[in-house]
Design a protein around this motif. Structure first.
Motif, PDB file in Angstrom:
ATOM      1  N   ALA A  25      10.664  23.895  -4.759  1.00  0.00           N
ATOM      2  CA  ALA A  25      11.964  24.145  -4.133  1.00  0.00           C
ATOM      3  C   ALA A  25      11.920  25.398  -3.268  1.00  0.00           C
ATOM      4  O   ALA A  25      12.513  25.438  -2.180  1.00  0.00           O
ATOM      5  N   ALA A  26      11.215  26.420  -3.740  1.00  0.00           N
ATOM      6  CA  ALA A  26      11.083  27.645  -2.949  1.00  0.00           C
ATOM      7  C   ALA A  26      10.420  27.338  -1.611  1.00  0.00           C
ATOM      8  O   ALA A  26      10.864  27.800  -0.551  1.00  0.00           O
ATOM      9  N   GLN A  78       8.935  32.235 -12.433  1.00  0.00           N
ATOM     10  CA  GLN A  78       8.920  31.616 -11.104  1.00  0.00           C
ATOM     11  C   GLN A  78      10.218  31.907 -10.342  1.00  0.00           C
ATOM     12  O   GLN A  78      10.203  32.121  -9.130  1.00  0.00           O
ATOM     13  N   ILE A  79      11.329  31.919 -11.052  1.00  0.00           N
ATOM     14  CA  ILE A  79      12.592  32.266 -10.396  1.00  0.00           C
ATOM     15  C   ILE A  79      12.535  33.699  -9.890  1.00  0.00           C
ATOM     16  O   ILE A  79      12.922  33.993  -8.754  1.00  0.00           O
ATOM     17  N   TYR A  99      12.511  37.526  -5.614  1.00  0.00           N
ATOM     18  CA  TYR A  99      11.828  38.588  -4.855  1.00  0.00           C
ATOM     19  C   TYR A  99      11.898  38.364  -3.345  1.00  0.00           C
ATOM     20  O   TYR A  99      12.269  39.274  -2.587  1.00  0.00           O
ATOM     21  N   PRO A 100      11.615  37.154  -2.850  1.00  0.00           N
ATOM     22  CA  PRO A 100      11.769  36.927  -1.394  1.00  0.00           C
ATOM     23  C   PRO A 100      13.191  36.552  -0.985  1.00  0.00           C
ATOM     24  O   PRO A 100      13.436  36.323   0.202  1.00  0.00           O
ATOM     25  N   HIS A 101      14.108  36.520  -1.945  1.00  0.00           N
ATOM     26  CA  HIS A 101      15.527  36.215  -1.695  1.00  0.00           C
ATOM     27  C   HIS A 101      15.670  34.906  -0.926  1.00  0.00           C
ATOM     28  O   HIS A 101      16.273  34.840   0.147  1.00  0.00           O
ATOM     29  N   LEU A 102      15.143  33.843  -1.515  1.00  0.00           N
ATOM     30  CA  LEU A 102      15.179  32.539  -0.864  1.00  0.00           C
ATOM     31  C   LEU A 102      16.468  31.787  -1.168  1.00  0.00           C
ATOM     32  O   LEU A 102      17.147  32.048  -2.168  1.00  0.00           O
ATOM     33  N   ASN A 103      16.776  30.848  -0.307  1.00  0.00           N
ATOM     34  CA  ASN A 103      18.041  30.118  -0.379  1.00  0.00           C
ATOM     35  C   ASN A 103      17.916  28.906  -1.300  1.00  0.00           C
ATOM     36  O   ASN A 103      18.010  27.752  -0.865  1.00  0.00           O
ATOM     37  N   VAL A 104      17.730  29.175  -2.588  1.00  0.00           N
ATOM     38  CA  VAL A 104      17.586  28.135  -3.601  1.00  0.00           C
ATOM     39  C   VAL A 104      18.718  28.269  -4.611  1.00  0.00           C
ATOM     40  O   VAL A 104      19.058  29.377  -5.026  1.00  0.00           O
ATOM     41  N   GLY A 152      19.844  40.613  -6.571  1.00  0.00           N
ATOM     42  CA  GLY A 152      20.334  39.696  -5.541  1.00  0.00           C
ATOM     43  C   GLY A 152      20.748  38.326  -6.027  1.00  0.00           C
ATOM     44  O   GLY A 152      21.204  37.501  -5.226  1.00  0.00           O
ATOM     45  N   MET A 153      20.606  38.053  -7.334  1.00  0.00           N
ATOM     46  CA  MET A 153      20.982  36.739  -7.860  1.00  0.00           C
ATOM     47  C   MET A 153      22.488  36.663  -8.096  1.00  0.00           C
ATOM     48  O   MET A 153      23.055  37.500  -8.804  1.00  0.00           O
TER      49      MET A 153
END
Length: 325
Positions: free
Chosen positions: A66-67, A92-93, A99-104, A136-137
């Motif tokens: 998903a990432a 993994q989360i 860490y990369p602040h992905l849109n998941v 950031g979560m």
């Protein structure tokens, strides 16, 4: 008075994924870990099979896939039980999404004690604590069908990682879909009152509302505050409650360590100290049994909340609120 309709927020989640896709969310994709029937992503799979991916019992791999998809412009919703989504896949989360602040978006169903007969191994009462530690979560914990639907839509529209907490147990629908507005980071005052404030989240909000009715019969006015966003927390509504009510109870279907109660206490200890009692799982594991019975066993019922309210507001109860004078 007619009984409120009850809908499990996991069902709300599945239905809203379809609603988003129908409304043009062409970049929405859904991942599951061999639990589509339970997480209700099967509702999406039936209509959009090419956009639903079953990763098998491999939650950590699902997070990684998903990432990667998110870096290609897709908005992935990954789904499993809270125990596996937040617990098994925590590393993994943290490293591949946080860490990369992905849109998941992480959609965790079957959270808390109300998983019931599945017992302690599946009753995840630590997930909010885990997710709060990831910078950031965003953490959303809706209380009913209307709020859950709005939370899923808000999560889709938000650019960044979101953890959504859903229940297996059907909960009363008390919001009006015609008037309700959801905003990430905002709490909601459901009843007015000045004797004490009860701040609740998720499945416990309907119990808090029932407790307020029980307390009112004994002349106690309870301010019920629904907190659908655990992070970022609505500090303003908490501080106002502390100033005006001077006593607060937090209620959550989660360990009192690391959850809503500690988040509220963190705000108040720094900005406006007042008496707080945390109702929740008192640093214990759950046990197997019918969901409502298990909740009662752990003091998570309207009757238990009302009893705590009565105890705290009685004249001889020591709640030193000199800091608020």
């Amino acid at each position: 008075m007619a009984e409120m309709k009850k809908i499990a927020t996991r069902v709300s989640y599945g239905n809203t994924l379809v609603e988003l896709a129908r409304q043009g969310a062409d970049n929405l994709v859904v991942f599951d870990a061999d639990l589509a029937a339970a997480t209700k992503t099967e509702i999406f799979r039936k209509e959009y099979p090419d956009r639903h991916f079953d990763c098998g019992i491999a939650e950590q791999n699902m997070i990684g896939v998903a990432a990667g998809m998110s870096t290609m412009g897709y908005v992935p919703f990954v789904s499993s039980f809270a125990m596996f989504a937040a617990g098994r896949a925590f590393e993994q989360i943290r490293n591949t999404i946080g860490y990369p602040h992905l849109n998941v978006k992480i959609a965790a169903t079957h959270a808390g004690l109300s998983v019931g007969e599945d017992g302690a191994s599946h009753q995840c009462c630590e997930d909010i604590a885990l997710m709060r530690t990831i910078p950031g979560m965003v953490i959303l914990s809706p209380a009913d069908d209307v709020e859950a639907r709005a939370a899923v839509i808000a999560a889709y529209n938000y650019n960044g990682p979101v953890y959504l907490r859903f229940s297996r147990l059907p909960s009363p629908v008390f919001h009006d879909p015609e008037t309700y507005e959801f905003q990430i980071g905002k709490g909601e005052k459901l009843t007015d009152g000045y004797d004490i404030a009860v701040i609740s989240t998720g499945l416990m909000t309907s119990e808090a509302l029932r407790a307020a009715v029980l307390a009112k019969r004994q002349g106690i006015s309870v301010r019920v505050i629904n907190m659908p966003t655990i992070k970022p927390l609505d500090e303003e509504i908490i501080l106002t409650a502390a100033r005006e009510c001077r006593r607060i109870i937090t209620v959550e279907e989660h360990n009192v360590l690391g959850g809503l109660g500690e988040a509220v206490c963190g705000v108040l200890s720094e900005k406006l100290p007042c008496y707080v009692r945390r109702l929740g799982v008192q640093d214990q594991f759950g046990h197997s049994g019918p969901a409502n019975e298990v909740l009662r066993d752990y003091g998570l019922s309207a009757e238990a909340i009302a009893a705590a309210v009565r105890e705290i507001v009685r004249p001889d109860h020591n709640t030193d609120d000199s800091a608020n004078q």
